[in-house]
Write a protein that holds these residues in place. Structure first.
Motif, PDB file in Angstrom:
ATOM      1  N   ALA A 161      -6.768   1.721   5.894  1.00  0.00           N
ATOM      2  CA  ALA A 161      -6.421   1.314   4.529  1.00  0.00           C
ATOM      3  C   ALA A 161      -6.116  -0.180   4.448  1.00  0.00           C
ATOM      4  CB  ALA A 161      -5.228   2.120   4.026  1.00  0.00           C
ATOM      5  N   ILE A 162      -5.452  -0.711   5.452  1.00  0.00           N
ATOM      6  CA  ILE A 162      -5.040  -2.116   5.425  1.00  0.00           C
ATOM      7  C   ILE A 162      -6.132  -3.037   5.960  1.00  0.00           C
ATOM      8  CG2 ILE A 162      -3.334  -3.790   6.259  1.00  0.00           C
ATOM      9  CD1 ILE A 162      -2.290  -1.585   4.260  1.00  0.00           C
ATOM     10  N   GLN A 211       2.552   1.979  -3.284  1.00  0.00           N
ATOM     11  CA  GLN A 211       1.639   2.490  -4.298  1.00  0.00           C
ATOM     12  C   GLN A 211       1.371   3.984  -4.128  1.00  0.00           C
ATOM     13  OE1 GLN A 211      -1.689  -0.140  -3.625  1.00  0.00           O
ATOM     14  NE2 GLN A 211      -0.988  -1.611  -5.167  1.00  0.00           N
ATOM     15  N   TYR A 241       0.830  -1.210   0.000  1.00  0.00           N
ATOM     16  CA  TYR A 241       0.000   0.000   0.000  1.00  0.00           C
ATOM     17  C   TYR A 241       0.861   1.256   0.000  1.00  0.00           C
ATOM     18  CZ  TYR A 241      -3.518   3.416   1.232  1.00  0.00           C
ATOM     19  OH  TYR A 241      -4.338   4.518   1.228  1.00  0.00           O
TER      20      TYR A 241
END
Length: 142
Positions: free
Chosen positions: A35-36, A21, A18
């Motif tokens: 996010a994870i 990116q 992540y």
């Protein structure tokens, strides 16, 4: 002396993927949890441990947010030497870039030679408006 062993867990891999990116962004630990994991409270302690280890390994860089109220993290990869250059952060879009410019290093050398001040380049962030946002603002004004 034993070599430190790094565990490549699913959470660690997801975190590195992540962050890789989004190399021009900074994230709080809570934002990374969301996010994870999809939920800031879910496995938060695991994310914090991985963040600390990734900072220690030089894959993530920890700095303070613009207003200094919390830590933020940015992907720098294993090959980046953030201690050797300044960083620039756009106040409009939030992007953060490595400023690998010989003139900025000359400025750091000037500060040391003329003012006795040793700059920690890896923790130095210059705030302003990036070229892309300035270009958009210029187009909007026309």
């Amino acid at each position: 002396m034993t070599e430190k062993q790094t565990y490549k867990t699913g959470t660690r891999n997801a975190l590195v993927k992540y962050m890789a990116q989004h190399p021009d962004r900074q994230f709080t630990a809570d934002a990374l949890c969301v996010a994870i994991n999809g939920d800031a409270e879910c496995r938060k302690s695991s994310i914090y441990r991985h963040i600390a280890a990734l900072c220690e390994d030089g894959i993530l860089q920890k700095t303070r947010s613009e207003n200094g109220d919390r830590n933020v993290y940015q992907y720098v990869g294993e090959l980046c030497d953030c201690g050797s250059h300044f960083h620039e952060k756009c106040l409009r879009c939030g992007s953060l870039h490595h400023l690998k410019c010989v003139d900025s290093l000359r400025f750091a050398e000037h500060l040391l030679a003329e003012h006795g001040f040793s700059v920690n380049c890896g923790q130095s962030i210059l705030y302003g408006i990036c070229a892309e946002c300035r270009k958009k603002e210029g187009a909007a004004a026309q």
